[in-house]
Design a protein around this motif. Structure first.
Motif, PDB file in Angstrom:
ATOM      1  N   GLU A  76       0.796  -1.221   0.000  1.00  0.00           N
ATOM      2  CA  GLU A  76       0.000   0.000   0.000  1.00  0.00           C
ATOM      3  C   GLU A  76       0.830   1.274   0.000  1.00  0.00           C
ATOM      4  N   HIS A  77       2.082   1.201   0.457  1.00  0.00           N
ATOM      5  CA  HIS A  77       2.878   2.417   0.587  1.00  0.00           C
ATOM      6  C   HIS A  77       4.170   2.378  -0.238  1.00  0.00           C
ATOM      7  N   ARG A  78       4.966   1.344  -0.072  1.00  0.00           N
ATOM      8  CA  ARG A  78       6.296   1.357  -0.685  1.00  0.00           C
ATOM      9  C   ARG A  78       6.315   0.846  -2.118  1.00  0.00           C
ATOM     10  N   ARG A  81       5.355   3.488  -4.741  1.00  0.00           N
ATOM     11  CA  ARG A  81       6.412   4.493  -4.897  1.00  0.00           C
ATOM     12  C   ARG A  81       7.596   3.923  -5.669  1.00  0.00           C
ATOM     13  N   GLY A 208       0.369   6.775  -5.437  1.00  0.00           N
ATOM     14  CA  GLY A 208      -0.259   5.483  -5.181  1.00  0.00           C
ATOM     15  C   GLY A 208      -0.590   4.770  -6.476  1.00  0.00           C
TER      16      GLY A 208
END
Length: 350
Positions: A76-78, A81, A208
């Protein structure tokens, strides 16, 4: 033709074939090495952060093994990105390589000749004047890049495109765009200027899947288009007369390559902002490593690795404070620009 002349001609052909094979082997080795470096940098990008993940646990986490909390942080985050860093870096690197090959000039990259400056004008106008963001901002930056590229192409066209004229006109258009941005800053509120400045610096923070998936879809069309036009691009580098003699429609091929290269720079800028100098340095680095004049795939890989490494540095150098990735790429690219200009100047004086 005498026996000696025939032998000499055969030897010359053998030397040319061997030199071509050697360059091809070197390009293959460099491409594989860059791909491996990209995989390592990608894993490091996923591992570092406020919640460090052991490097050996990254691949199992990607496969859905291990702790559920780690999986949430990863997916969900890394991972968005990191994926954005790969896609944006590859797009900028490939775009810069095409522009530099078309113009036969290392200064001809989208961030030097005004393409990304056109995106920036559009974005700043949307942020400061229309108070817009999100998807509309991305579409606006894409339109701004395309319109700026059209202006540069039309101004540079005089019964064909002279590469140096295109570079000079692009630089002038870039300065004009910077002047428009400064004017809008002088008339805007401080809070809005801060938002615009953050975008102008270039950042992967906050990206995202909503940004990554459209970017991937665009590149799925643009990258194969560039690779399919690699043969006429290689021929154009030999000179217009030679390319025409070999049956290449020079102006049509050049226009198609110009449009696709602009598209690559535009979608990358729409996703992450005008990240400085990635397009400018990726191509020359790839050419230096491979020893060849046209290095599309190595340039794309170089751009991806450069942006991944720069983002790792931006996230960890002053942790927990995270720098915009554009700050790091500017620190890397600005000295190279100074070096290139000084070397060109010395060469002309000599």
């Amino acid at each position: 033709m005498t026996v000696i002349e025939q032998t000499a001609t055969a030897d010359d052909r053998a030397h040319v074939r061997e030199a071509w094979r050697a360059r091809r082997r070197r390009t293959t080795v460099v491409t594989i090495a860059l791909a491996l470096a990209g995989v390592i940098a990608f894993c490091v990008e996923l591992a570092v952060g406020d919640y460090p993940i052991p490097l050996l646990d990254v691949v199992p986490a990607l496969l859905g093994q291990g702790d559920g909390g780690v999986g949430f942080i990863m997916f969900e985050h890394r991972l968005p990105r990191a994926a954005a860093a790969v896609l944006v870096g590859a797009a900028f690197g490939l775009s810069g390589a095409v522009f530099q090959s078309l113009a036969r000039n290392p200064l001809a990259s989208p961030d030097i000749i005004g393409i990304t400056a056109g995106s920036a004008v559009s974005a700043v106008f949307l942020i400061l004047v229309l108070q817009l963001s999100g998807v509309v901002l991305s579409i606006g930056t894409l339109v701004g890049a395309l319109l700026t590229a059209a202006v540069i192409y039309l101004l540079a066209y005089r019964r064909g495109i002279a590469p140096m004229r295109m570079v000079l006109i692009g630089i002038a258009v870039g300065f004009f765009c910077e002047a428009l941005i400064s004017f809008m800053f002088s008339r805007a509120r401080i809070y809005d200027v801060q938002r615009a400045t953050q975008w102008l610096t270039g950042s992967l923070g906050g990206l995202g899947w909503d940004e990554v998936i459209p970017l991937f879809a665009f590149l799925l069309v643009l990258v194969p288009s560039v690779l399919m036009m690699a043969r006429p691009l290689r021929t154009i580098q030999l000179g217009e007369a030679t390319a025409t003699g070999l049956g290449v429609k020079v102006e049509l091929s050049r226009a198609g390559l110009f449009i696709v290269a602009v598209g690559l720079a535009a979608v990358a800028t729409a996703a992450a902002g005008p990240v400085a100098f990635v397009a400018f340095v990726a191509g020359p680095i790839a050419r230096r490593m491979t020893g060849t004049s046209l290095t599309l795939v190595p340039a794309a890989l170089t751009g991806a690795v450069l942006l991944l490494v720069s983002d790792v540095i931006a996230r960890t150098m002053f942790a927990p404070i995270q720098l915009p990735v554009g700050v790091v790429t500017a620190i890397i690219g600005a000295p190279y620009l100074i070096y290139l200009l000084s070397r060109t100047y010395r060469g002309r004086e000599g």
